[in-house]
Structure formats: structure tokens, C-alpha cells
Design a protein around this motif. Structure first.
Motif, PDB file in Angstrom:
ATOM      1  N   GLU A   1       0.831  -1.208   0.000  1.00  0.00           N
ATOM      2  CA  GLU A   1       0.000   0.000   0.000  1.00  0.00           C
ATOM      3  C   GLU A   1       0.865   1.257   0.000  1.00  0.00           C
ATOM      4  O   GLU A   1       0.577   2.228  -0.728  1.00  0.00           O
ATOM      5  CB  GLU A   1      -0.917  -0.003   1.223  1.00  0.00           C
ATOM      6  CG  GLU A   1      -1.993  -1.085   1.184  1.00  0.00           C
ATOM      7  CD  GLU A   1      -2.810  -1.118   2.458  1.00  0.00           C
ATOM      8  OE1 GLU A   1      -2.391  -0.471   3.453  1.00  0.00           O
ATOM      9  OE2 GLU A   1      -3.861  -1.784   2.476  1.00  0.00           O
TER      10      GLU A   1
ATOM     11  N   SER B   1       3.903   1.500  -1.112  1.00  0.00           N
ATOM     12  CA  SER B   1       4.567   1.585  -2.417  1.00  0.00           C
ATOM     13  C   SER B   1       3.623   2.146  -3.473  1.00  0.00           C
ATOM     14  O   SER B   1       4.028   2.969  -4.313  1.00  0.00           O
ATOM     15  CB  SER B   1       5.064   0.197  -2.835  1.00  0.00           C
ATOM     16  OG  SER B   1       5.689   0.230  -4.091  1.00  0.00           O
ATOM     17  N   LYS B   2       2.362   1.730  -3.433  1.00  0.00           N
ATOM     18  CA  LYS B   2       1.376   2.251  -4.392  1.00  0.00           C
ATOM     19  C   LYS B   2       1.138   3.743  -4.158  1.00  0.00           C
ATOM     20  O   LYS B   2       0.958   4.509  -5.116  1.00  0.00           O
ATOM     21  CB  LYS B   2       0.071   1.478  -4.269  1.00  0.00           C
ATOM     22  CG  LYS B   2       0.131   0.059  -4.833  1.00  0.00           C
ATOM     23  CD  LYS B   2      -1.213  -0.633  -4.740  1.00  0.00           C
ATOM     24  CE  LYS B   2      -1.165  -2.027  -5.375  1.00  0.00           C
ATOM     25  NZ  LYS B   2      -2.481  -2.722  -5.278  1.00  0.00           N
TER      26      LYS B   2
ATOM     27  N   ASP C   1       3.957   5.575  -5.757  1.00  0.00           N
ATOM     28  CA  ASP C   1       3.831   5.596  -7.220  1.00  0.00           C
ATOM     29  C   ASP C   1       2.767   6.581  -7.681  1.00  0.00           C
ATOM     30  O   ASP C   1       2.940   7.263  -8.704  1.00  0.00           O
ATOM     31  CB  ASP C   1       3.503   4.188  -7.730  1.00  0.00           C
ATOM     32  CG  ASP C   1       4.660   3.218  -7.576  1.00  0.00           C
ATOM     33  OD1 ASP C   1       5.805   3.687  -7.433  1.00  0.00           O
ATOM     34  OD2 ASP C   1       4.419   1.992  -7.586  1.00  0.00           O
ATOM     35  N   SER C   2       1.653   6.674  -6.952  1.00  0.00           N
ATOM     36  CA  SER C   2       0.578   7.584  -7.358  1.00  0.00           C
ATOM     37  C   SER C   2       1.025   9.038  -7.256  1.00  0.00           C
ATOM     38  O   SER C   2       0.680   9.862  -8.118  1.00  0.00           O
ATOM     39  CB  SER C   2      -0.667   7.340  -6.505  1.00  0.00           C
ATOM     40  OG  SER C   2      -0.427   7.671  -5.143  1.00  0.00           O
TER      41      SER C   2
END
Length: 247
Positions: free
Chosen positions: A217, A219-220, A223-224
């Protein structure tokens, strides 16, 4: 546009801090008595002319998960697990009194009793030092008994007693060295009613599966925010090109 970029950068720093805390938890999933670190986002309000009402997010380690780990019997005489909320008193690297739930005790060549990470264990007279012995035993109240070298096994001698402290009613915080201390200084009172489980170890309270999900979560989220910065750069470039068109 710069506000969008700086907002994203702030969020990325928060995600990085969260990933650092989760990675540390995963690295200590097999460390006896380890307490998982908790990272939370907090608002930091900016002060100064023209920035009133603005805030940036700061995600940092704010505490530790104090839920108990699983106690497993090891059969090793120097392994102990504290019952309840009791903490073992140790000496921190700077000489201050600190506390831990780690119970994998080790006897050095000089007779000094330490935890598995090298912190000297404190007894009633200071750091516990054990003379040469044929056998060593720790009872459920923290008493340290030995059979001196060449002594009678039927007549063990008590050489010291582990100090066990109670954190009840105190603001205890976890340091970067993994040890607990009283917030803003001070020491915890000894707990004469504290008990330990002998020849056993309490495991880490970190759930590896949950930690891995949290890492994904975080890491996402990173990235976002990175994509948002990329989109902002493209929008800025498109706006600049639009302004260059002939009128």
C-alpha cells in the motif's frame, strides 16, 4: 502548479517514512520480544506571512504496538519471557536506564549478563555479573541461582535478581535503538509482583503478512504521487507551449 508538486513531494516523504518503519518491522519479525513500530501522518501548520492556513503532512514513527507476542518454550536456561506488561530493566549504550521485552539472555566471557543485542541486564545491585558456575537457573520471580564450580547441586545459591519494571501509568516511548524509555526522562518503578516464564521466549508481535500488505500500500501511494508530479510537469509544459502560439 508548484503547489501541486510540493504537495506531492510531502506525500512522498510520508510514504518513504512509512516504508522505512514497515521495513524495520519486517526485518525484526524473528527478533525476540520486538514491538512493531507505528507510523502515522500528522499535520504541520506553516507559520509566516502568506502561508497562514497551510499545512504539510509529516509521517513519522509515533509509537510502538504493545500487543504481546507468542511465548514459545525453548528449554534454554537463560531464556525468559515477561508476563503481562512487565519490562526487563537494562542499561542503554549511553549508560541510562532503559527497558525491553527481549529475553534471550547471554552470558559473556567476563560473566556479564546481557540481552541478545548486547544490552547489560540490570539486577538489584547494578549490571548482573555471574561468577563461574556449573549451572545457572532463573526462577519465575527473576531470582538468579547458580551452582558454583565444584559446588553441591542440591544447594544452589542466589547471586542476584532481575529487575522487572511496570509501565502502568507512565508514558513509555520506543527509541531508535529499540529500547523503551520514560518520555521526557525519569525511570519506571520496580514491580515486585511481576513474573516471568522461564526457559521460554516471547516472539515478535509483527505479523509478516499484514506488514507485507502495508508495504504494498505504501509503495502504491508513492507511485501515485510520482505520477501526479509527472502529470503536473506535462500540464506545465503544455501550458507553456500554448502561450507561445501566435495570436
Amino acid at each position: 502548479m508548484d503547489r501541486v508538486i510540493y504537495t506531492s513531494l510531502t506525500a512522498m516523504r510520508g510514504s518513504q517514512a512509512r516504508q522505512t518503519a514497515i521495513a524495520n518491522n519486517l526485518a525484526n519479525v524473528n527478533t525476540p520480544g520486538f514491538r512493531g513500530e507505528i507510523a502515522e501522518a500528522q499535520s504541520l501548520w506553516l507559520q509566516g506571512s502568506g502561508v497562514g492556513g497551510r499545512a504539510v503532512a509529516s509521517e513519522e514513527v509515533v509509537g510502538a504496538d504493545m500487543h504481546h507476542g507468542t511465548i514459545t518454550a525453548t528449554g534454554r536456561d537463560l531464556d525468559i519471557a515477561m508476563q503481562g506488561d512487565a519490562l526487563l530493566v537494562v542499561q542503554a549504550p549511553n549508560g541510562e536506564e532503559a527497558y525491553t521485552r527481549r529475553g534471550d539472555l547471554i552470558l559473556s566471557a567476563s560473566g556479564l549478563l546481557t540481552t541478545g543485542d548486547g544490552s547489560p541486564v540490570q539486577g538489584t545491585q547494578g549490571p548482573v555479573t555471574i561468577p563461574p558456575a556449573d549451572a545457572i537457573r532463573i526462577d519465575d520471580q527473576g531470582g538468579i541461582w547458580i551452582v558454583p564450580t565444584g559446588g553441591d547441586p542440591e544447594n544452589p545459591q542466589q547471586v542476584d535478581r532481575l529487575r522487572l519494571a511496570s509501565p502502568a501509568g507512565s508514558d513509555v516511548v520506543k527509541g531508535l535503538d529499540g529500547l523503551f524509555r520514560v518520555n521526557n526522562g525519569g525511570i519506571l518503578p520496580d514491580d515486585p509482583e511481576a513474573r516471568i516464564v522461564t526457559r521460554s521466549l516471547e516472539g515478535s508481535n509483527v505479523n509478516a503478512t499484514t506488514a507485507l500488505v502495508e508495504m504494498i500500500e505504501a509503495s502504491k501511494a508513492w507511485d501515485s504521487q510520482l505520477k501526479l508530479i509527472s502529470d503536473a510537469r506535462e500540464m506545465d509544459s503544455a501550458t507553456a507551449n500554448l502561450m507561445q502560439l501566435p495570436r
